[in-house]
Design an enzyme around this catalytic site. Sequence first.
Site, mmCIF file in Angstrom:
data_model
loop_
_atom_site.group_PDB
_atom_site.id
_atom_site.type_symbol
_atom_site.label_atom_id
_atom_site.label_comp_id
_atom_site.label_asym_id
_atom_site.label_seq_id
_atom_site.Cartn_x
_atom_site.Cartn_y
_atom_site.Cartn_z
ATOM 1 N N GLY A 64 5.723 73.158 78.349
ATOM 2 C CA GLY A 64 4.663 72.713 77.447
ATOM 3 C C GLY A 64 4.609 73.378 76.095
ATOM 4 O O GLY A 64 3.663 73.126 75.329
ATOM 5 N N HIS B 8 14.418 63.911 78.667
ATOM 6 C CA HIS B 8 15.378 63.303 77.732
ATOM 7 C C HIS B 8 16.329 64.327 77.117
ATOM 8 O O HIS B 8 17.326 63.949 76.490
ATOM 9 C CB HIS B 8 14.644 62.503 76.647
ATOM 10 C CG HIS B 8 14.023 63.331 75.557
ATOM 11 N ND1 HIS B 8 13.660 62.803 74.342
ATOM 12 C CD2 HIS B 8 13.687 64.649 75.496
ATOM 13 C CE1 HIS B 8 13.144 63.739 73.573
ATOM 14 N NE2 HIS B 8 13.140 64.868 74.249
#
Length: 238
Positions: free
Chosen positions: A78, A144
């Site tokens: 995060g 990704h």
Amino acid sequence: MFSDQGGGNTLYKSAKGLQQFDYLGHNPEYKQLFDDYMVMRKTDITSSWVQLCDVEAILRDKSSQLSADRHAVVDIGGGVGTDLLTFRDRHPGLAGRLVLEDLSYSLDRVIDLPPDVEKVPFDFFTMEQPVKSAKIYFMHEIIHDWSDAQALTILKGTARAMTPNHSVLLIQDMVLPDTGATWRGSTQDILMMVMPAGLERTEGQWRRLLREAGLELRTIWRSEVAAEPVLECVLPWT
């Protein structure tokens, strides 16, 4: 051949001498620029995960009531906590613990978190997920960055920490069409190939990847204004 497998070469490593995230760890000035860029990408509330998907319904699920001693949200990778703090602002006074996970060198730079947000150093390639049975595990622009093989390591590790009929994994990433991708999706896919040797995935690629990781794609939360939908994943019924 450029490969991100087994410490192999990548285009980024060929140019810089280190893989992208290793380079950031050794160069604080570039890490600051990277963090600032990621904050900018995540601060548009119309594209935020708390706006896109029905987080309230997930939290209200009567099969898994939250309490002060249970983990409500774990933000995996995060960064400086932008997404987690957006969630906290949206749900003040929520029963349940909030956890920000990232590499140690990233968390060391985060000094102004509220006291109810816990920092937990975590490397998803070398460590077992330390937070078990959270209600929501969240990843924003994480998968990704990686090839299918490395993405499976991340996803399988998360799945092992999840509890059936309780935990939900929310993944915010691009979902490309099989044909006719937008210029933004196409250029982002090329960028991922060049930088960390990752890729943007089509819905079919996502479904295959998640199935191989032992997860079931329950729904995809989309919006006309958000480039990155949210994939809601659970452990399948056994």
